[in-house]
Design an enzyme around this catalytic site. Sequence first.
Site, mmCIF file in Angstrom:
data_model
loop_
_atom_site.group_PDB
_atom_site.id
_atom_site.type_symbol
_atom_site.label_atom_id
_atom_site.label_comp_id
_atom_site.label_asym_id
_atom_site.label_seq_id
_atom_site.Cartn_x
_atom_site.Cartn_y
_atom_site.Cartn_z
ATOM 1 N N GLU A 1 -5.419 -2.593 -56.610
ATOM 2 C CA GLU A 1 -5.313 -1.464 -57.522
ATOM 3 C C GLU A 1 -6.708 -1.046 -57.958
ATOM 4 O OE1 GLU A 1 -3.042 -1.901 -61.072
ATOM 5 O OE2 GLU A 1 -1.301 -2.767 -60.082
ATOM 6 N N GLU B 1 3.286 8.549 -64.252
ATOM 7 C CA GLU B 1 4.564 7.897 -64.580
ATOM 8 C C GLU B 1 4.815 8.019 -66.083
ATOM 9 O OE1 GLU B 1 4.949 3.990 -62.389
ATOM 10 O OE2 GLU B 1 2.894 4.544 -61.838
ATOM 11 N N LYS C 1 5.644 4.823 -68.693
ATOM 12 C CA LYS C 1 4.783 3.650 -68.868
ATOM 13 C C LYS C 1 4.361 3.544 -70.335
ATOM 14 C CE LYS C 1 1.899 2.114 -65.824
ATOM 15 N NZ LYS C 1 2.554 1.037 -65.086
ATOM 16 N N GLU D 1 -2.308 5.448 -69.537
ATOM 17 C CA GLU D 1 -1.379 4.720 -68.669
ATOM 18 C C GLU D 1 -0.420 5.644 -67.938
ATOM 19 O OE1 GLU D 1 -0.828 1.429 -67.822
ATOM 20 O OE2 GLU D 1 -2.843 1.167 -68.607
#
Length: 423
Positions: A272, A326, A329, A335
Amino acid sequence: MQHYSTFLLLTFSIFSSQTLSTSLSTNFTSPIGINYGQVANNLPPPASVLPLLHSLSVTRVKLYDTDPRVLSAFANTGIEFIVGLPDQLVPRLARDPSAASSWVRSSILPHMPATKITAITVGNEVLTGNDTTLIRSLVPAMVSVQSALTALGLDGKIMVTTAHSLAVLETSFPPSGGAFRKELVPYLSQLLTFLQKTGSPFLINAYPYFAYKADPKSVSLNYVLFEPNAGVVDSSSGLRYDNMLHAQVDAVRTAIRKVTPSNTKVEIRVSETGWPSKGDNDEAGATPENAQRYNGNLLRIISQNKGTPAAPGEPLQVYVFALFNENLKPGPSSERHYGLFQPDGTPAYNLGTVSGSGLGTTGGKGNSGNVRSGGTAESPAAQIGLVSSTGYYSTSGSKILMPFCLEKLGVLAAVLLLGWYSF
């Protein structure tokens, strides 16, 4: 569905960089990978995602589970998948090898060989969590999964590994002084023995963004964004680093060498890394411009198949975080804004192209819903203390978005008309 698929294909073909996509066909030798997280309630169906991957020339995808919808949608596409075994199953599989066999038979075997599953990550950032039972269970669970694969004749096709936060490091600068946290060494030594034996890679989630966010006054933005800069010289090794990600990876490399025999050979992969395009008021640097520069430069560097200063002959495999923003999250706003794409398939920002010299080439919890763990290992102030505040190239480091190709736009317009007519 026809409206949506055509829109996805056209939108990103227009916005993607010519250096990242030369056609709408996938280059299956590309080293680019991406994390496909799904902590959201507004994402497109998996079958509509393939055109986005094609546009980026992405050939590797990392999931945080074994979602059958995704794995089935990508059957016979040639896309390689890393799939995840969730944290909550780790203790059970460590205690009961038969449970590992059942999991492989139900979650992996039905998708083989149509879907190209190449690795399983057992848990995510387990060693830097607070669950001691989970930590003790990690390697035994990995052994159980490996045994299950071997029994089914899949051990030569699927690797077993786990991803780590950079917080496994006690010392990360200089890279030649990298060292694991003392309390984690017994577990990491056991893990590295397993990886060496099975030929599996050591995965690290590395986010230079966290170093900049923690101390934006001391950390050079150009250094963390792969832009031209004065660089950092490791006084012990004499190696020069022109970006933080490579320094982080080489710190891990040194740490591994310190706890393994001299003949140990374990590949390091970045599972990541990324940069958020939006954040809260106290999240310095989380802007579309910086995200474009980080990920645009990163993708360019990955495509060059270069290694790090300490291992220049070993191309670094990297998985960008993440495919989509997203919306579910938890944690700070950043985030929810790591995606290259919005849920409707439009780019979160224009990757474009970034000019400058050819440079040599935080930890998320994916679908578990936990926030990225930046850790304390980076010591950004100490690292950037060696970077001169002057000496940056003021012109060659500027962003230049490549103009659209008229021929390409003409082809796209034709496709659009055909798609619209078919409605």
